[in-house]
Each structure stands twice: as structure tokens, then as C-alpha cells.
Scaffold this motif. Structure first.
Motif, PDB file in Angstrom:
ATOM      1  N   TRP A  87       0.849  -1.199   0.000  1.00  0.00           N
ATOM      2  CA  TRP A  87       0.000   0.000   0.000  1.00  0.00           C
ATOM      3  C   TRP A  87       0.882   1.245   0.000  1.00  0.00           C
ATOM      4  O   TRP A  87       0.609   2.211  -0.688  1.00  0.00           O
ATOM      5  N   CYS A  88       1.944   1.198   0.825  1.00  0.00           N
ATOM      6  CA  CYS A  88       2.877   2.333   0.906  1.00  0.00           C
ATOM      7  C   CYS A  88       3.625   2.512  -0.404  1.00  0.00           C
ATOM      8  O   CYS A  88       3.719   3.615  -0.946  1.00  0.00           O
ATOM      9  N   THR A  89       4.167   1.410  -0.906  1.00  0.00           N
ATOM     10  CA  THR A  89       4.960   1.464  -2.129  1.00  0.00           C
ATOM     11  C   THR A  89       4.111   1.928  -3.303  1.00  0.00           C
ATOM     12  O   THR A  89       4.544   2.744  -4.117  1.00  0.00           O
ATOM     13  N   GLU A  90       2.885   1.429  -3.396  1.00  0.00           N
ATOM     14  CA  GLU A  90       1.977   1.837  -4.468  1.00  0.00           C
ATOM     15  C   GLU A  90       1.732   3.345  -4.424  1.00  0.00           C
ATOM     16  O   GLU A  90       1.786   4.021  -5.457  1.00  0.00           O
ATOM     17  N   ALA A  91       1.469   3.889  -3.241  1.00  0.00           N
ATOM     18  CA  ALA A  91       1.189   5.324  -3.106  1.00  0.00           C
ATOM     19  C   ALA A  91       2.378   6.165  -3.564  1.00  0.00           C
ATOM     20  O   ALA A  91       2.211   7.158  -4.270  1.00  0.00           O
ATOM     21  N   VAL A  92       3.576   5.763  -3.169  1.00  0.00           N
ATOM     22  CA  VAL A  92       4.783   6.497  -3.560  1.00  0.00           C
ATOM     23  C   VAL A  92       4.907   6.537  -5.074  1.00  0.00           C
ATOM     24  O   VAL A  92       5.074   7.602  -5.673  1.00  0.00           O
ATOM     25  N   PHE A  93       4.813   5.392  -5.719  1.00  0.00           N
ATOM     26  CA  PHE A  93       5.079   5.343  -7.158  1.00  0.00           C
ATOM     27  C   PHE A  93       3.913   5.847  -8.003  1.00  0.00           C
ATOM     28  O   PHE A  93       4.129   6.337  -9.104  1.00  0.00           O
ATOM     29  N   LYS A  94       2.690   5.800  -7.488  1.00  0.00           N
ATOM     30  CA  LYS A  94       1.561   6.423  -8.191  1.00  0.00           C
ATOM     31  C   LYS A  94       1.687   7.944  -8.167  1.00  0.00           C
ATOM     32  O   LYS A  94       1.052   8.624  -8.954  1.00  0.00           O
ATOM     33  N   SER A  95       2.506   8.467  -7.266  1.00  0.00           N
ATOM     34  CA  SER A  95       2.666   9.906  -7.098  1.00  0.00           C
ATOM     35  C   SER A  95       3.767  10.494  -7.968  1.00  0.00           C
ATOM     36  O   SER A  95       4.090  11.670  -7.838  1.00  0.00           O
ATOM     37  N   LEU A  96       4.351   9.712  -8.853  1.00  0.00           N
ATOM     38  CA  LEU A  96       5.491  10.166  -9.652  1.00  0.00           C
ATOM     39  C   LEU A  96       5.119  10.499 -11.095  1.00  0.00           C
ATOM     40  O   LEU A  96       4.308   9.802 -11.715  1.00  0.00           O
ATOM     41  N   LYS A  97       5.764  11.520 -11.620  1.00  0.00           N
ATOM     42  CA  LYS A  97       5.663  11.849 -13.045  1.00  0.00           C
ATOM     43  C   LYS A  97       6.277  10.698 -13.843  1.00  0.00           C
ATOM     44  O   LYS A  97       7.297  10.138 -13.449  1.00  0.00           O
ATOM     45  N   GLY A  98       5.680  10.400 -14.957  1.00  0.00           N
ATOM     46  CA  GLY A  98       6.236   9.375 -15.831  1.00  0.00           C
ATOM     47  C   GLY A  98       5.765   7.969 -15.524  1.00  0.00           C
ATOM     48  O   GLY A  98       6.011   7.051 -16.298  1.00  0.00           O
ATOM     49  N   VAL A  99       5.096   7.782 -14.388  1.00  0.00           N
ATOM     50  CA  VAL A  99       4.556   6.464 -14.057  1.00  0.00           C
ATOM     51  C   VAL A  99       3.130   6.408 -14.596  1.00  0.00           C
ATOM     52  O   VAL A  99       2.286   7.202 -14.212  1.00  0.00           O
ATOM     53  N   SER A 100       2.886   5.486 -15.517  1.00  0.00           N
ATOM     54  CA  SER A 100       1.577   5.407 -16.147  1.00  0.00           C
ATOM     55  C   SER A 100       0.658   4.385 -15.498  1.00  0.00           C
ATOM     56  O   SER A 100      -0.563   4.491 -15.588  1.00  0.00           O
ATOM     57  N   LYS A 101       1.238   3.385 -14.835  1.00  0.00           N
ATOM     58  CA  LYS A 101       0.411   2.348 -14.211  1.00  0.00           C
ATOM     59  C   LYS A 101       1.201   1.696 -13.083  1.00  0.00           C
ATOM     60  O   LYS A 101       2.399   1.466 -13.214  1.00  0.00           O
ATOM     61  N   VAL A 102       0.499   1.403 -11.993  1.00  0.00           N
ATOM     62  CA  VAL A 102       1.087   0.662 -10.881  1.00  0.00           C
ATOM     63  C   VAL A 102       0.147  -0.494 -10.574  1.00  0.00           C
ATOM     64  O   VAL A 102      -1.022  -0.285 -10.269  1.00  0.00           O
ATOM     65  N   ALA A 103       0.642  -1.708 -10.676  1.00  0.00           N
ATOM     66  CA  ALA A 103      -0.136  -2.899 -10.351  1.00  0.00           C
ATOM     67  C   ALA A 103       0.355  -3.413  -8.996  1.00  0.00           C
ATOM     68  O   ALA A 103       1.518  -3.776  -8.844  1.00  0.00           O
ATOM     69  N   GLN A 104      -0.536  -3.410  -8.007  1.00  0.00           N
ATOM     70  CA  GLN A 104      -0.174  -3.784  -6.651  1.00  0.00           C
ATOM     71  C   GLN A 104      -0.540  -5.234  -6.379  1.00  0.00           C
ATOM     72  O   GLN A 104      -1.597  -5.704  -6.809  1.00  0.00           O
ATOM     73  N   GLY A 105       0.335  -5.950  -5.692  1.00  0.00           N
ATOM     74  CA  GLY A 105       0.041  -7.337  -5.361  1.00  0.00           C
ATOM     75  C   GLY A 105       1.223  -8.041  -4.743  1.00  0.00           C
ATOM     76  O   GLY A 105       1.852  -7.536  -3.812  1.00  0.00           O
ATOM     77  N   PHE A 106       1.529  -9.200  -5.305  1.00  0.00           N
ATOM     78  CA  PHE A 106       2.577 -10.058  -4.767  1.00  0.00           C
ATOM     79  C   PHE A 106       3.481 -10.501  -5.915  1.00  0.00           C
ATOM     80  O   PHE A 106       2.994 -10.946  -6.947  1.00  0.00           O
ATOM     81  N   VAL A 107       4.786 -10.377  -5.708  1.00  0.00           N
ATOM     82  CA  VAL A 107       5.772 -10.671  -6.746  1.00  0.00           C
ATOM     83  C   VAL A 107       6.633 -11.849  -6.306  1.00  0.00           C
ATOM     84  O   VAL A 107       7.027 -11.941  -5.137  1.00  0.00           O
ATOM     85  N   ALA A 108       6.934 -12.727  -7.235  1.00  0.00           N
ATOM     86  CA  ALA A 108       7.871 -13.824  -7.015  1.00  0.00           C
ATOM     87  C   ALA A 108       9.017 -13.672  -8.007  1.00  0.00           C
ATOM     88  O   ALA A 108       8.790 -13.407  -9.183  1.00  0.00           O
ATOM     89  N   PRO A 109      10.245 -13.821  -7.527  1.00  0.00           N
ATOM     90  CA  PRO A 109      11.387 -13.733  -8.439  1.00  0.00           C
ATOM     91  C   PRO A 109      11.634 -15.059  -9.151  1.00  0.00           C
ATOM     92  O   PRO A 109      11.086 -16.098  -8.774  1.00  0.00           O
TER      93      PRO A 109
END
Length: 169
Positions: A15-37
Motif C-alpha cells: 500500500w505504501c509502495t503503491e502510493a509512492v510510485f503512483k505519485s510520480l511523473k512518468g509512471v503510467s500504471k502501478v499494479a499492486q500485489g505479490f511478486v515472485a522472483p
């Protein structure tokens, strides 16, 4: 001309990370969830995929902002849930991400523990949790944990902030 790229990030609460990156110029989409490497450490942890215009904001800038907006130097008991990572989609981004981390390390007194990993898989959060901060800015969690990060973003990375996104907050 737009040069669309993507990178996935993990570190703290998505939730925190999504808010930070949604607040940036040049970011067109943020998909929030769970990532596996990719690889042996392929367990899912909270994270997001960022789609961005590389002509407007660079991968180096995104990595630097990421390192400064979560506990990128702390090893703690919740790292299985909050893996500190930059997940890349191409082999050319590995070097860029590692160089950005090395350069950003100068801004920290402790060693940055964030890993650069290949992107493996993604599972989106339920819809009710998408865009959590911007739908719930007055909730205690948001006021306590996310709003201070947005404030730091405005002070430290103001040239990258999308002021229109923050209007009315």
C-alpha cells in the motif's frame, strides 16, 4: 515520444509502495500485489509492477526513490513478506539497477540489502486494496505510515512528483 518500460519493486507494505510510485511523473500504471522472483527464492512477497515512461523518469531514479522510501538497510523478521528487491524484466536492466543501487548507497550509513532479481510471477491484490492510499488518505494507517512517505517524497524528490496526483489530498 514515450519509451514505456516496466520494473517490479518490493520492500515494505505494498500500500505504501503503491502510493509512492503512483505519485510520480512518468509512471503510467502501478499494479499492486505479490511478486515472485525467478530462481530458488521464488516465494511471493508484497510488491508491485510499475509501468513508466523512461523518457520522463529513469530506472535509476525509480531505484533511488525505492531505496529511500522503505527500510532498504534493515534485516528483520518480516523480510519473507516484505522482500527488499528490484525485479527486472530484462537482462539489460540488471546492470542499470545494480549501478543505481551502488550510487545510492552513498546516501546511507548502513549497507543497502536490496536485491536485484529477475521477475518471475505476479498475483494482483484484491480490487478493494488497489489504490489503497488515494481511496483512504484519512485512515489511521495511511496517516501514520504513508502520508509521511509522501511528505518525504515531496521534499527529497520534488522534481519527480506528479503534483496533480497529490492535489486534494
Amino acid at each position: 515520444m514515450k519509451t514505456l518500460q516496466k520494473v517490479a519493486l518490493g520492500g515494505g507494505c505494498h500500500w505504501c509502495t503503491e502510493a509512492v510510485f503512483k505519485s510520480l511523473k512518468g509512471v503510467s500504471k502501478v499494479a499492486q500485489g505479490f511478486v515472485a522472483p525467478l530462481g530458488e527464492e521464488n516465494e511471493f512477497s508484497e510488491g508491485l509492477i510499475i509501468h513508466y515512461d523512461a523518457a520522463c523518469i529513469s530506472l535509476e531514479e525509480l531505484v533511488t526513490i525505492h531505496l529511500h522510501t522503505h527500510s532498504s538497510t534493515k534485516i528483520h523478521g518480516m523480510r519473507h513478506k516484505y522482500r527488499s528487491a528490484v525485479y527486472v524484466f530484462s537482462s539489460t536492466d540488471i546492470g542499470t539497477a545494480k549501478a543505481a543501487m551502488k550510487k545510492a548507497q552513498r546516501g546511507f550509513t548502513e549497507k543497502v540489502i536490496t536485491q536485484v532479481m529477475g521477475f518471475g510471477d505476479f498475483r494482483a491484490s484484491p480490487e478493494q486494496f488497489q489504490n489503497y492510499y488515494y481511496k483512504n488518505t484519512q485512515k489511521p494507517f495511511c496517516e501514520t505510515h504513508i502520508t509521511p512517505k509522501i511528505g518525504m517524497l515531496l521534499k527529497r524528490f520534488s522534481k519527480n512528483v506528479n503534483e496533480e496526483m497529490l492535489e486534494g489530498q
